[in-house]
Design a protein around this motif. Structure first.
Motif, PDB file in Angstrom:
ATOM      1  N   GLY A   8      43.667 -77.028  53.148  1.00  0.00           N
ATOM      2  CA  GLY A   8      43.992 -75.632  53.433  1.00  0.00           C
ATOM      3  C   GLY A   8      45.461 -75.371  53.155  1.00  0.00           C
ATOM      4  O   GLY A   8      46.245 -76.298  52.936  1.00  0.00           O
ATOM      5  N   ALA A   9      45.844 -74.090  53.171  1.00  0.00           N
ATOM      6  CA  ALA A   9      47.244 -73.739  52.962  1.00  0.00           C
ATOM      7  C   ALA A   9      48.048 -73.983  54.236  1.00  0.00           C
ATOM      8  O   ALA A   9      49.066 -74.667  54.216  1.00  0.00           O
ATOM      9  CB  ALA A   9      47.363 -72.286  52.518  1.00  0.00           C
ATOM     10  N   HIS A  10      47.588 -73.424  55.360  1.00  0.00           N
ATOM     11  CA  HIS A  10      48.348 -73.468  56.615  1.00  0.00           C
ATOM     12  C   HIS A  10      47.509 -74.094  57.726  1.00  0.00           C
ATOM     13  O   HIS A  10      46.280 -74.035  57.669  1.00  0.00           O
ATOM     14  CB  HIS A  10      48.731 -72.040  57.034  1.00  0.00           C
ATOM     15  N   PRO A  11      48.196 -74.607  58.767  1.00  0.00           N
ATOM     16  CA  PRO A  11      47.453 -75.069  59.939  1.00  0.00           C
ATOM     17  C   PRO A  11      46.606 -73.911  60.481  1.00  0.00           C
ATOM     18  O   PRO A  11      47.171 -72.852  60.778  1.00  0.00           O
ATOM     19  CB  PRO A  11      48.555 -75.457  60.932  1.00  0.00           C
ATOM     20  N   ASP A  12      45.352 -74.068  60.556  1.00  0.00           N
ATOM     21  CA  ASP A  12      44.271 -73.188  61.047  1.00  0.00           C
ATOM     22  C   ASP A  12      43.401 -72.599  59.921  1.00  0.00           C
ATOM     23  O   ASP A  12      42.331 -72.074  60.187  1.00  0.00           O
ATOM     24  CB  ASP A  12      44.706 -72.101  62.051  1.00  0.00           C
ATOM     25  N   ASP A  13      43.839 -72.665  58.663  1.00  0.00           N
ATOM     26  CA  ASP A  13      42.989 -72.152  57.570  1.00  0.00           C
ATOM     27  C   ASP A  13      41.711 -72.978  57.446  1.00  0.00           C
ATOM     28  O   ASP A  13      40.635 -72.429  57.188  1.00  0.00           O
ATOM     29  CB  ASP A  13      43.739 -72.159  56.232  1.00  0.00           C
ATOM     30  N   ILE A  14      41.809 -74.286  57.608  1.00  0.00           N
ATOM     31  CA  ILE A  14      40.602 -75.118  57.554  1.00  0.00           C
ATOM     32  C   ILE A  14      39.654 -74.709  58.679  1.00  0.00           C
ATOM     33  O   ILE A  14      38.453 -74.528  58.460  1.00  0.00           O
ATOM     34  CB  ILE A  14      40.970 -76.623  57.662  1.00  0.00           C
ATOM     35  N   ASP A 114      50.345 -68.229  49.199  1.00  0.00           N
ATOM     36  CA  ASP A 114      50.240 -69.625  49.641  1.00  0.00           C
ATOM     37  C   ASP A 114      48.801 -70.124  49.478  1.00  0.00           C
ATOM     38  O   ASP A 114      48.563 -71.285  49.137  1.00  0.00           O
ATOM     39  CB  ASP A 114      50.631 -69.776  51.124  1.00  0.00           C
ATOM     40  N   HIS A 115      47.855 -69.233  49.727  1.00  0.00           N
ATOM     41  CA  HIS A 115      46.444 -69.627  49.618  1.00  0.00           C
ATOM     42  C   HIS A 115      46.050 -69.843  48.156  1.00  0.00           C
ATOM     43  O   HIS A 115      45.436 -70.851  47.807  1.00  0.00           O
ATOM     44  CB  HIS A 115      45.547 -68.552  50.237  1.00  0.00           C
ATOM     45  N   THR A 116      46.414 -68.896  47.294  1.00  0.00           N
ATOM     46  CA  THR A 116      46.013 -69.026  45.888  1.00  0.00           C
ATOM     47  C   THR A 116      46.775 -70.164  45.210  1.00  0.00           C
ATOM     48  O   THR A 116      46.229 -70.874  44.372  1.00  0.00           O
ATOM     49  CB  THR A 116      46.215 -67.699  45.135  1.00  0.00           C
TER      50      THR A 116
HETATM   51 ZN   LIG Z   1      46.821 -69.320  55.685  1.00  0.00          ZN
END
Ligand SMILES: [Zn+2]
Length: 262
Positions: A8-14, A114-116
């Motif tokens: 994932g990009a950031h902590p919590d995206d997963i 950040d995601h892409t």
């Molecule tokens: Zn994110």
């Protein structure tokens, strides 16, 4: 043992869009891995970056424990996930060590870069797995592995131009929904921040509503996560669908999506 990694990009995206599928794979006997590319440094107005990064590292490790996954440290700070060589070399080194056959990652279209950019980095890092002349940091030898990439749905289930993204497959996450919620709840620092920055009325409720919406789209499952499978060209010889093979009737192919591919 079969190995899957969620990136994932950031902590919590997963936890928002991939953790249910990870848990279903674990139930099916897979070894699972967990990596957030960025460390969550910008996700608060209350704390300094250094304090916040330490907090979010602890939270992410706790969430990975709840999921029963192997945790990997983040590579960069928030808003610095760029499609550049330094991060690519480090990410490729992680993949060469993990040797996954399934990679779950962000959508190529999403609400923020950040995601892409995570998606682009993961695709290239996976592409380089077998390339002996691509140097990783730390240096690790190329590996011979058939890998299949799956893209999660974007945040809000729409791209940055507000168009709805239709999943190519639905994974039933109903049996593991409570554990998915428990993993997300480990990100305690995010509760207030997301309320302020994105108008989320409790992020647990937001995740719950999102997985119910994807379940509704599936017309079969109460809670679901949606996936789009990347082209196999350059990644595996055969174009197999290991997620479907692993999860059987808990992975529902969206025939309308497949028909739309031409
Ligand atoms: Zn994110």
């Amino acid at each position: 043992m079969k190995v899957a990694i969620a990136i994932g990009a950031h902590p919590d995206d997963i936890e928002f869009g991939m953790a249910g599928t990870l848990l279903m794979l674990r139930r099916a006997g897979w070894e699972i891995h967990y990596l957030n590319v960025a460390n969550g440094s910008c996700g608060s107005r209350q704390h300094s970056a250094a304090k916040l990064v330490a907090m979010r590292r602890r939270e992410a490790r706790a969430a990975a424990r709840v999921l029963g996954g192997h945790w990997h440290p983040s590579l960069v700070t928030d808003l610095e996930i760029l499609y550049e060589l330094k991060t690519l070399r480090r990410l490729a080194a992680v993949l060469r060590a993990v040797k996954p056959t399934i990679i779950l990652t962000q959508s190529p279209e999403d609400y923020m870069e950040d995601h892409t950019n995570t998606c682009r980095l993961v695709v290239t890092a996976a592409f380089s797995l077998g390339m002996a002349n691509f140097r990783t940091v730390p240096v690790r030898p190329a590996i011979d592995v058939e890998v299949t990439l799956y893209h999660a749905l974007p945040h809000g289930l729409r791209d940055g131009l507000r168009r709805r993204i239709v999943p190519g497959a639905f994974v039933n996450t109903t049996p593991v929904h409570a554990t998915k919620l428990a993993a997300l709840a480990e990100h305690k620092s995010q509760q207030d921040w997301l309320d302020v920055s994105q108008g989320m009325n409790s992020y647990l409720k937001t995740m719950d509503a999102m997985s119910r919406e994807v379940g509704r789209l599936s017309r079969r499952f109460t809670h679901a996560e949606g996936w789009r499978r990347h082209s196999h060209l350059g990644f595996s010889a055969s174009g197999t669908d290991p997620l479907r093979s692993a999860l059987g009737k808990d992975c529902l192919v969206n025939r309308r999506y497949e028909a739309s591919l031409g």
